[in-house]
Motif scaffolding. Structure first.
Motif, PDB file in Angstrom:
ATOM      1  N   ALA A  16      59.977  92.431  27.801  1.00 30.95           N
ATOM      2  CA  ALA A  16      60.701  91.160  27.941  1.00 30.95           C
ATOM      3  C   ALA A  16      60.058  90.064  27.102  1.00 30.95           C
ATOM      4  N   GLY A  17      58.762  90.197  26.809  1.00 34.35           N
ATOM      5  CA  GLY A  17      58.052  89.077  26.198  1.00 34.35           C
ATOM      6  C   GLY A  17      57.802  89.161  24.709  1.00 34.35           C
ATOM      7  N   LYS A  18      57.963  90.328  24.096  1.00 33.90           N
ATOM      8  CA  LYS A  18      57.545  90.461  22.696  1.00 33.90           C
ATOM      9  C   LYS A  18      58.651  90.033  21.703  1.00 33.90           C
ATOM     10  N   ASP A  19      59.752  90.769  21.693  1.00 34.92           N
ATOM     11  CA  ASP A  19      60.815  90.453  20.735  1.00 34.92           C
ATOM     12  C   ASP A  19      61.438  89.085  20.987  1.00 34.92           C
ATOM     13  N   THR A  20      61.443  88.663  22.251  1.00 34.32           N
ATOM     14  CA  THR A  20      62.044  87.372  22.586  1.00 34.32           C
ATOM     15  C   THR A  20      61.310  86.223  21.882  1.00 34.32           C
ATOM     16  N   THR A  21      59.995  86.188  22.061  1.00 34.06           N
ATOM     17  CA  THR A  21      59.243  85.084  21.448  1.00 34.06           C
ATOM     18  C   THR A  21      59.171  85.268  19.917  1.00 34.06           C
ATOM     19  N   ASN A  23      61.382  86.674  17.880  1.00 33.42           N
ATOM     20  CA  ASN A  23      62.656  86.273  17.256  1.00 33.42           C
ATOM     21  C   ASN A  23      62.870  84.764  17.321  1.00 33.42           C
ATOM     22  N   THR A  24      62.491  84.173  18.436  1.00 35.12           N
ATOM     23  CA  THR A  24      62.667  82.712  18.554  1.00 35.12           C
ATOM     24  C   THR A  24      61.806  82.001  17.512  1.00 35.12           C
ATOM     25  N   LEU A  25      60.577  82.475  17.340  1.00 36.15           N
ATOM     26  CA  LEU A  25      59.701  81.849  16.338  1.00 36.15           C
ATOM     27  C   LEU A  25      60.267  82.022  14.930  1.00 36.15           C
ATOM     28  N   PRO A  91      69.937  81.494  20.800  1.00 31.18           N
ATOM     29  CA  PRO A  91      69.421  82.087  22.038  1.00 31.18           C
ATOM     30  C   PRO A  91      69.117  83.557  21.815  1.00 31.18           C
ATOM     31  N   VAL A  92      67.918  83.946  22.180  1.00 26.64           N
ATOM     32  CA  VAL A  92      67.466  85.283  21.810  1.00 26.64           C
ATOM     33  C   VAL A  92      68.246  86.372  22.554  1.00 26.64           C
ATOM     34  N   THR A  93      68.790  86.024  23.715  1.00 26.59           N
ATOM     35  CA  THR A  93      69.755  86.919  24.369  1.00 26.59           C
ATOM     36  C   THR A  93      71.124  86.258  24.175  1.00 26.59           C
ATOM     37  N   MET A  95      74.112  87.254  24.314  1.00 22.09           N
ATOM     38  CA  MET A  95      75.237  87.699  25.127  1.00 22.09           C
ATOM     39  C   MET A  95      74.640  88.362  26.369  1.00 22.09           C
ATOM     40  N   ASN A  96      75.169  88.036  27.511  1.00 20.17           N
ATOM     41  CA  ASN A  96      74.603  88.611  28.728  1.00 20.17           C
ATOM     42  C   ASN A  96      75.728  88.807  29.732  1.00 20.17           C
ATOM     43  N   GLY A  97      75.505  89.598  30.739  1.00 22.90           N
ATOM     44  CA  GLY A  97      76.590  89.843  31.691  1.00 22.90           C
ATOM     45  C   GLY A  97      76.099  90.334  33.029  1.00 22.90           C
ATOM     46  N   ARG A  98      77.026  90.348  33.949  1.00 19.44           N
ATOM     47  CA  ARG A  98      76.730  90.815  35.292  1.00 19.44           C
ATOM     48  C   ARG A  98      77.953  91.583  35.812  1.00 19.44           C
ATOM     49  N   CYS A  99      77.693  92.432  36.796  1.00 16.02           N
ATOM     50  CA  CYS A  99      78.776  93.193  37.398  1.00 16.02           C
ATOM     51  C   CYS A  99      78.872  92.773  38.873  1.00 16.02           C
ATOM     52  N   ILE A 159      71.510  77.804  28.711  1.00 15.48           N
ATOM     53  CA  ILE A 159      71.503  79.100  29.394  1.00 15.48           C
ATOM     54  C   ILE A 159      70.580  80.127  28.728  1.00 15.48           C
ATOM     55  N   SER A 160      69.824  79.709  27.718  1.00 12.63           N
ATOM     56  CA  SER A 160      69.065  80.676  26.906  1.00 12.63           C
ATOM     57  C   SER A 160      68.031  81.485  27.689  1.00 12.63           C
ATOM     58  N   PHE A 161      67.577  80.955  28.818  1.00  8.13           N
ATOM     59  CA  PHE A 161      66.644  81.713  29.657  1.00  8.13           C
ATOM     60  C   PHE A 161      67.360  82.286  30.882  1.00  8.13           C
ATOM     61  N   HIS A 162      68.705  82.284  30.845  1.00  5.35           N
ATOM     62  CA  HIS A 162      69.503  82.684  31.993  1.00  5.35           C
ATOM     63  C   HIS A 162      69.341  81.598  33.074  1.00  5.35           C
ATOM     64  N   PRO A 165      68.712  82.887  40.415  1.00  6.36           N
ATOM     65  CA  PRO A 165      67.543  83.612  40.938  1.00  6.36           C
ATOM     66  C   PRO A 165      66.908  84.565  39.932  1.00  6.36           C
ATOM     67  N   ARG A 166      67.662  85.037  38.925  1.00 10.02           N
ATOM     68  CA  ARG A 166      67.088  85.962  37.944  1.00 10.02           C
ATOM     69  C   ARG A 166      66.773  85.271  36.615  1.00 10.02           C
ATOM     70  N   ILE A 167      66.493  83.980  36.671  1.00 11.84           N
ATOM     71  CA  ILE A 167      66.100  83.257  35.449  1.00 11.84           C
ATOM     72  C   ILE A 167      64.817  83.889  34.902  1.00 11.84           C
ATOM     73  N   CYS A 168      64.602  83.781  33.599  1.00 14.44           N
ATOM     74  CA  CYS A 168      63.428  84.378  32.948  1.00 14.44           C
ATOM     75  C   CYS A 168      62.140  84.010  33.692  1.00 14.44           C
ATOM     76  N   LEU A 169      61.377  85.016  34.008  1.00  9.67           N
ATOM     77  CA  LEU A 169      60.106  84.778  34.708  1.00  9.67           C
ATOM     78  C   LEU A 169      59.022  84.280  33.754  1.00  9.67           C
TER      79      LEU A 169
HETATM   80  C1  HEM Z   1      61.788  82.676  23.998  1.00 11.77           C
HETATM   81  C2  HEM Z   1      61.390  83.557  24.864  1.00 11.77           C
HETATM   82  C3  HEM Z   1      62.222  84.154  25.966  1.00 11.77           C
HETATM   83  C4  HEM Z   1      63.558  84.056  26.225  1.00 11.77           C
HETATM   84  C5  HEM Z   1      64.603  83.261  25.445  1.00 11.77           C
HETATM   85  C6  HEM Z   1      63.818  84.835  27.408  1.00 11.77           C
HETATM   86  C7  HEM Z   1      65.071  84.993  27.982  1.00 11.77           C
HETATM   87  C8  HEM Z   1      65.313  85.737  29.111  1.00 11.77           C
HETATM   88  C9  HEM Z   1      66.624  85.974  29.680  1.00 11.77           C
HETATM   89  C10 HEM Z   1      67.936  85.468  29.096  1.00 11.77           C
HETATM   90  C11 HEM Z   1      66.453  86.736  30.790  1.00 11.77           C
HETATM   91  C12 HEM Z   1      67.551  87.237  31.745  1.00 11.77           C
HETATM   92  C13 HEM Z   1      67.929  88.651  31.374  1.00 11.77           C
HETATM   93  C14 HEM Z   1      68.921  89.214  32.360  1.00 11.77           C
HETATM   94  O1  HEM Z   1      68.638  89.216  33.558  1.00 11.77           O
HETATM   95  O2  HEM Z   1      69.980  89.644  31.948  1.00 11.77           O
HETATM   96  C15 HEM Z   1      65.035  86.983  30.934  1.00 11.77           C
HETATM   97  C16 HEM Z   1      64.476  87.712  31.973  1.00 11.77           C
HETATM   98  C17 HEM Z   1      63.132  87.990  32.078  1.00 11.77           C
HETATM   99  N1  HEM Z   1      62.122  87.557  31.240  1.00 11.77           N
HETATM  100 FE1  HEM Z   1      62.360  86.404  29.606  1.00 11.77          FE
HETATM  101  N2  HEM Z   1      62.642  85.389  27.848  1.00 11.77           N
HETATM  102  C18 HEM Z   1      61.642  84.993  27.000  1.00 11.77           C
HETATM  103  C19 HEM Z   1      60.301  85.325  27.078  1.00 11.77           C
HETATM  104  C20 HEM Z   1      59.720  86.046  28.104  1.00 11.77           C
HETATM  105  C21 HEM Z   1      58.304  86.333  28.222  1.00 11.77           C
HETATM  106  C22 HEM Z   1      57.240  85.874  27.241  1.00 11.77           C
HETATM  107  C23 HEM Z   1      58.140  87.076  29.359  1.00 11.77           C
HETATM  108  C24 HEM Z   1      56.893  87.653  29.987  1.00 11.77           C
HETATM  109  C25 HEM Z   1      55.749  87.722  29.432  1.00 11.77           C
HETATM  110  C26 HEM Z   1      59.456  87.238  29.956  1.00 11.77           C
HETATM  111  C27 HEM Z   1      59.691  87.909  31.125  1.00 11.77           C
HETATM  112  C28 HEM Z   1      60.928  88.088  31.703  1.00 11.77           C
HETATM  113  C29 HEM Z   1      61.169  88.868  32.894  1.00 11.77           C
HETATM  114  C30 HEM Z   1      60.106  89.609  33.722  1.00 11.77           C
HETATM  115  C31 HEM Z   1      62.553  88.809  33.148  1.00 11.77           C
HETATM  116  C32 HEM Z   1      63.308  89.468  34.298  1.00 11.77           C
HETATM  117  C33 HEM Z   1      63.472  88.476  35.431  1.00 11.77           C
HETATM  118  C34 HEM Z   1      64.298  89.040  36.580  1.00 11.77           C
HETATM  119  O3  HEM Z   1      65.166  89.873  36.349  1.00 11.77           O
HETATM  120  O4  HEM Z   1      64.075  88.600  37.721  1.00 11.77           O
HETATM  121  N3  HEM Z   1      60.374  86.584  29.174  1.00 11.77           N
HETATM  122  N4  HEM Z   1      64.349  86.363  29.905  1.00 11.77           N
END
Ligand code: HEM
Length: 229
Positions: A16-21, A23-25, A91-93, A95-99, A159-162, A165-169
């Motif tokens: 979750a943490g590698k490609d996200t950061t 790509n954003t950078l 936004p690095v994600t 497109m996103n979705g839920r069922c 919405i880039s971090f969602h 309750p399931r917002i990016c941790l």
């Molecule tokens: C620019 C950087 C980041 C962006 C834009 C981002 C974005 C997101 C998004 C959109 C989700 C929701 C995915 C989904 O449920 O469909 C998510 C979930 C998550 N992210 Fe990130 N993320 C980033 C960086 C990170 C980093 C650095 C970490 C950890 C080191 C991380 C850990 C997680 C985890 C554990 C979830 C799952 C949360 C859950 O389902 O309760 N993310 N992130």
């Protein structure tokens, strides 16, 4: 906690943490090259907020990195705004979705049946005038600042971090990592695109990649350069 459980948690954080950061950078440095004045504003904040702003002559990376504390990162409101503005447009994600687990009704009255999928396009939402105003497609970090202080938006709008309750941790961790990386680079270098005539295009995989990667020229800040052209 079993070793396997711990391994899986660490693995999911790495995924979750590698490609996200990364790509954003990539998009962030692209935006800085496309907007040289903004690049200089970020660099100036880096210089002002690290010890180098106090007139001390720090010359190596270790010295600069030693000055990076929580307090320093907290002070960097313009950098925070510029990273957020990048995530709004790229936004690095994308497109996103839920069922739906059961029949439901959305706040606007839309009826959802159990098993139906709902997708949202963060990429499109980040560019909608309806949401962000007439200048929605312009990279303007100032839109996030009031009197120089970062003003967060609702995660349901940005919405880039969602959201919910399931917002990016890892959101705060991600900003922290990206700020440290930016400080280390912009303190020493000014960046230009290797080919300024080309516009980057995206390639959607699970994350929003830049097609062909980002090719930059790094110019040491000690070199006399007209950064505003
Ligand atoms: C620019 C950087 C980041 C962006 C834009 C981002 C974005 C997101 C998004 C959109 C989700 C929701 C995915 C989904 O449920 O469909 C998510 C979930 C998550 N992210 Fe990130 N993320 C980033 C960086 C990170 C980093 C650095 C970490 C950890 C080191 C991380 C850990 C997680 C985890 C554990 C979830 C799952 C949360 C859950 O389902 O309760 N993310 N992130």
């Amino acid at each position: 906690m079993s070793d396997k459980y711990l391994r899986d948690i660490i693995f999911s954080f790495m995924i979750a943490g590698k490609d996200t950061t990364a790509n954003t950078l990539c998009w962030f440095f692209y935006m800085l090259c496309k907007n040289p004045l903004i690049q200089e504003k970020v660099a100036q904040e880096v210089i002002d907020c690290t010890c180098s702003g106090s007139g001390e002559n720090h010359v190596n990376t270790d010295d600069i990195l030693a000055t990076i504390t929580d307090e320093t990162l907290q002070k960097m409101q313009y950098l925070h705004a510029a990273l957020t503005e990048t995530l709004r447009l790229y936004p690095v994600t994308p497109m996103n979705g839920r069922c739906a687990m059961e029949d439901d009704i959305l706040p606007d009255g839309h009826i959802i049946k159990k098993g139906e999928e709902i997708n949202y396009l963060a990429y499109a939402m980040g560019r909608m005038r309806y949401i962000w105003g007439e200048d929605a497609e312009i990279f303007r970090p100032e839109r996030w600042l009031k009197n120089g202080v970062f003003q967060p938006e609702s995660p349901f709008k940005f919405i880039s971090f969602h959201a919910g309750p399931r917002i990016c941790l890892g959101k705060e961790f991600a900003y922290r990592q990206m700020k440290i990386f930016t400080i280390a680079l912009l303190h020493f270098f000014h960046f230009k695109l290797a080919d300024e005539s080309k516009d980057a295009i995206y390639k959607v995989t699970f994350t929003l990649h830049m097609k062909g990667g980002l090719h930059l020229r790094a110019i040491p800040r000690t070199t006399q350069t007209n950064f505003t052209t």
